[in-house]
Design a protein around this motif. Structure first.
Motif, PDB file in Angstrom:
ATOM      1  N   UNK A  91       0.990  -1.203  -0.176  1.00 36.28           N
ATOM      2  CA  UNK A  91      -0.146   0.076   0.044  1.00 36.28           C
ATOM      3  C   UNK A  91       0.948   1.000   0.037  1.00 36.28           C
ATOM      4  N   UNK A  92       0.487   2.264  -0.486  1.00 34.21           N
ATOM      5  CA  UNK A  92       1.274   3.397  -0.769  1.00 34.21           C
ATOM      6  C   UNK A  92       1.395   4.107   0.515  1.00 34.21           C
ATOM      7  N   UNK A  93       2.244   5.292   0.450  1.00 32.17           N
ATOM      8  CA  UNK A  93       2.774   6.140   1.616  1.00 32.17           C
ATOM      9  C   UNK A  93       1.932   7.089   2.331  1.00 32.17           C
ATOM     10  N   UNK A  94       0.787   7.413   1.781  1.00 32.62           N
ATOM     11  CA  UNK A  94       0.006   8.506   2.359  1.00 32.62           C
ATOM     12  C   UNK A  94       0.018   7.993   4.007  1.00 32.62           C
ATOM     13  N   UNK A  95      -0.291   8.799   5.037  1.00 35.77           N
ATOM     14  CA  UNK A  95      -0.359   8.535   6.258  1.00 35.77           C
ATOM     15  C   UNK A  95      -1.669   8.474   6.760  1.00 35.77           C
ATOM     16  N   UNK A  96      -2.172   7.685   7.778  1.00 32.44           N
ATOM     17  CA  UNK A  96      -3.514   7.012   7.896  1.00 32.44           C
ATOM     18  C   UNK A  96      -4.519   8.401   7.824  1.00 32.44           C
ATOM     19  N   UNK A  97      -4.366   9.508   8.163  1.00 33.56           N
ATOM     20  CA  UNK A  97      -5.185  10.678   8.199  1.00 33.56           C
ATOM     21  C   UNK A  97      -5.504  11.022   6.926  1.00 33.56           C
ATOM     22  N   UNK A  98      -4.717  10.662   5.894  1.00 31.61           N
ATOM     23  CA  UNK A  98      -5.074  10.940   4.453  1.00 31.61           C
ATOM     24  C   UNK A  98      -5.615   9.796   3.596  1.00 31.61           C
ATOM     25  N   UNK A  99      -5.923   8.768   4.626  1.00 27.19           N
ATOM     26  CA  UNK A  99      -6.633   7.451   3.712  1.00 27.19           C
ATOM     27  C   UNK A  99      -7.948   7.229   4.362  1.00 27.19           C
ATOM     28  N   UNK A 100      -8.535   8.166   5.128  1.00 26.23           N
ATOM     29  CA  UNK A 100      -9.928   7.780   5.342  1.00 26.23           C
ATOM     30  C   UNK A 100     -10.770   7.274   4.280  1.00 26.23           C
ATOM     31  N   UNK A 101     -11.521   6.203   4.387  1.00 28.37           N
ATOM     32  CA  UNK A 101     -12.389   5.597   3.283  1.00 28.37           C
ATOM     33  C   UNK A 101     -11.719   4.850   2.280  1.00 28.37           C
ATOM     34  N   UNK A 102     -10.385   4.643   2.397  1.00 31.43           N
ATOM     35  CA  UNK A 102      -9.581   3.891   1.233  1.00 31.43           C
ATOM     36  C   UNK A 102      -9.686   2.360   1.615  1.00 31.43           C
ATOM     37  N   UNK A 103     -10.145   1.472   0.770  1.00 33.96           N
ATOM     38  CA  UNK A 103     -10.460   0.035   1.118  1.00 33.96           C
ATOM     39  C   UNK A 103     -10.030  -0.897  -0.008  1.00 33.96           C
ATOM     40  N   UNK A 104      -8.560  -1.223   0.170  1.00 33.11           N
ATOM     41  CA  UNK A 104      -8.255  -2.011  -0.693  1.00 33.11           C
ATOM     42  C   UNK A 104      -8.269  -3.602  -0.414  1.00 33.11           C
ATOM     43  N   UNK A 105      -8.700  -4.550  -1.769  1.00 32.71           N
ATOM     44  CA  UNK A 105      -8.950  -5.812  -1.211  1.00 32.71           C
ATOM     45  C   UNK A 105      -8.444  -6.730  -2.333  1.00 32.71           C
ATOM     46  N   UNK A 106      -8.119  -8.068  -1.773  1.00 37.21           N
ATOM     47  CA  UNK A 106      -7.618  -9.239  -2.601  1.00 37.21           C
ATOM     48  C   UNK A 106      -8.426 -10.156  -2.091  1.00 37.21           C
ATOM     49  N   UNK A 107      -9.613 -10.905  -2.933  1.00 38.19           N
ATOM     50  CA  UNK A 107     -10.367 -11.601  -2.528  1.00 38.19           C
ATOM     51  C   UNK A 107     -10.923 -12.580  -3.497  1.00 38.19           C
ATOM     52  N   UNK A 108     -11.986 -13.319  -3.311  1.00 35.60           N
ATOM     53  CA  UNK A 108     -12.361 -14.488  -4.211  1.00 35.60           C
ATOM     54  C   UNK A 108     -13.883 -14.488  -4.017  1.00 35.60           C
ATOM     55  N   UNK A 109     -14.728 -14.793  -5.068  1.00 33.33           N
ATOM     56  CA  UNK A 109     -16.093 -14.893  -5.199  1.00 33.33           C
ATOM     57  C   UNK A 109     -16.670 -16.026  -5.839  1.00 33.33           C
ATOM     58  N   UNK A 110     -17.710 -16.634  -5.334  1.00 29.17           N
ATOM     59  CA  UNK A 110     -18.182 -17.949  -6.004  1.00 29.17           C
ATOM     60  C   UNK A 110     -18.712 -17.813  -7.529  1.00 29.17           C
ATOM     61  N   UNK A 111     -18.020 -18.249  -8.310  1.00 33.55           N
ATOM     62  CA  UNK A 111     -18.638 -18.056  -9.786  1.00 33.55           C
ATOM     63  C   UNK A 111     -19.996 -18.492  -9.896  1.00 33.55           C
ATOM     64  N   UNK A 112     -20.704 -18.691  -8.789  1.00 31.96           N
ATOM     65  CA  UNK A 112     -22.220 -18.920  -8.751  1.00 31.96           C
ATOM     66  C   UNK A 112     -22.968 -17.533  -8.929  1.00 31.96           C
ATOM     67  N   UNK A 113     -22.088 -16.710  -8.502  1.00 28.19           N
ATOM     68  CA  UNK A 113     -22.751 -15.327  -8.595  1.00 28.19           C
ATOM     69  C   UNK A 113     -22.779 -14.860 -10.164  1.00 28.19           C
ATOM     70  N   UNK A 114     -22.036 -15.479 -10.889  1.00 29.64           N
ATOM     71  CA  UNK A 114     -22.101 -14.966 -12.526  1.00 29.64           C
ATOM     72  C   UNK A 114     -23.195 -15.424 -13.171  1.00 29.64           C
ATOM     73  N   UNK A 115     -23.789 -16.647 -12.303  1.00 28.23           N
ATOM     74  CA  UNK A 115     -25.104 -17.278 -12.972  1.00 28.23           C
ATOM     75  C   UNK A 115     -26.216 -17.109 -12.282  1.00 28.23           C
ATOM     76  N   UNK A 116     -26.460 -15.972 -11.325  1.00 31.64           N
ATOM     77  CA  UNK A 116     -27.628 -15.631 -10.892  1.00 31.64           C
ATOM     78  C   UNK A 116     -27.664 -15.845  -9.320  1.00 31.64           C
ATOM     79  N   UNK A 117     -26.816 -16.682  -8.692  1.00 31.53           N
ATOM     80  CA  UNK A 117     -27.008 -16.933  -7.353  1.00 31.53           C
ATOM     81  C   UNK A 117     -26.638 -15.477  -6.643  1.00 31.53           C
ATOM     82  N   UNK A 118     -27.463 -15.260  -5.778  1.00 31.74           N
ATOM     83  CA  UNK A 118     -27.243 -13.960  -4.875  1.00 31.74           C
ATOM     84  C   UNK A 118     -26.066 -14.106  -3.753  1.00 31.74           C
ATOM     85  N   UNK A 119     -25.362 -12.933  -3.468  1.00 35.41           N
ATOM     86  CA  UNK A 119     -24.654 -12.728  -2.334  1.00 35.41           C
ATOM     87  C   UNK A 119     -25.525 -12.710  -1.007  1.00 35.41           C
TER      88      UNK A 119
END
Length: 319
Positions: free
Chosen positions: A152-180
């Motif tokens: 993550x880059x170097x801005x201080x915490x007070x300059x990152x309010x609301x910043x939300x990075x993510x690395x994740x996986x989602x079930x492929x069923x969502x691509x076929x209509x299964x809801x979250x």
């Protein structure tokens, strides 16, 4: 290597030193993680891009690589269209950003990484999100491992309010209509507001309230982050005891150290366990702005390179 007459960043976490803006000769040791801040210095980017290649994902004893991306390419390119989809028109969690296909929001760095850069223009936020076209299923009797190296880059915490990075996986069923959350979700890494905490989470169940995964919070483990620099985030879905679904386990790791585990027995519902541990899932990398969890950005929240997420590689392995 000597570079004369160019303003250059040895690391994207450092500002441009004023002395580098003069016409002098400097010596640099280039590694895939010593990346230029692309677009910051025009003219140098194509030259360095030709010299630096992506870091190949490591090999692990007992595992074979099923799929990977080292994000090779020239600065400003979009990710490999054969492996990734640039996703737009996603409006969830009361997030404020619009995802775009612009290389101002998501781009190959030219140094063997991909960068997700939030931008604010006329009061509106934009950012980037990519999803793997391929989905991956853990076979009975085997272990699947999914891994990335991220900073993550170097801005201080007070300059990152609301910043939300993510690395994740989602079930492929969502691509076929299964809801979250019935489609299933495994969050390999999330962090919010620049805080020194990483989260590994599972979302699941028939409803977005309560259920076996305690929605909408999910079932989560946390780990402290020593800094915002490069770290290796990994999950293993272990089905080596597939004769008993209760004994199957998902493990979360930071830099090779386990910090959380969740078993089928912990979840207590075989059908729901199947949606997250036995079903195909695709990979997502994104940087959101605002939302129910981090809250909205404020007047101090900074956009651009200082709030970006940078990814060195993504790899999927199996025993």
């Amino acid at each position: 290597m000597s570079l004369q007459g160019f303003a250059f960043l040895l690391s994207p976490s450092l500002p441009v030193p004023s002395e580098l803006l003069t016409n002098k000769t400097y010596i640099f040791s280039l590694r895939p993680t010593d990346i230029i801040r692309t677009n910051a210095v025009l003219g140098l980017v194509p030259f360095v891009s030709a010299l630096v290649s992506g870091l190949a994902p490591p090999n692990y004893p007992g595992f074979r690589t099923l799929w990977s991306d080292s994000f090779d390419g020239s600065a400003g390119q979009l990710p490999n269209a054969g492996q990734w989809s640039l996703v737009t028109n996603i409006h969830v969690n009361n997030e404020m950003q619009e995802y775009t296909t612009s290389n101002q929001n998501v781009q190959i760095s030219g140094g063997g990484t991909i960068q997700f850069v939030p931008r604010k223009t006329n009061g509106k936020w934009t950012s980037g999100r990519i999803e793997s076209k391929q989905a991956f299923t853990t076979e009975a009797g085997k272990v699947t491992m999914v891994e990335s190296v991220i900073r993550f880059s170097d801005n201080s915490r007070d300059r990152k309010q609301g910043i939300w990075p993510a690395f994740w996986m989602l079930g492929e069923a969502v691509r076929h209509g299964t809801p979250w959350p019935l489609c299933g979700e495994i969050d390999i890494m999330e962090t919010v507001n620049g805080l020194p905490t990483g989260y590994g989470t599972v979302h699941c169940g028939y409803s977005d309230k309560g259920g076996p995964c305690n929605e909408p919070q999910g079932r989560a483990g946390t780990t402290g982050l020593p800094d915002s620099g490069w770290h290796r985030w990994t999950i293993k879905i272990d089905r080596t005891r597939s004769y008993n679904w209760r004994d199957e386990v998902i493990f979360w790791y930071l830099d090779g150290q386990q910090y959380y585990a969740l078993s089928g027995g912990d979840l207590g519902d075989e059908h729901i366990w199947t949606t997250i541990a036995r079903s195909p899932m695709f990979i997502i990398l994104n940087l959101a702005v605002g939302g129910n969890w981090p809250g909205a950005p404020n007047g101090a929240t900074a956009d651009s390179w200082g709030s970006m997420m940078e990814v060195e590689y993504v790899a999927v392995y199996s025993t």
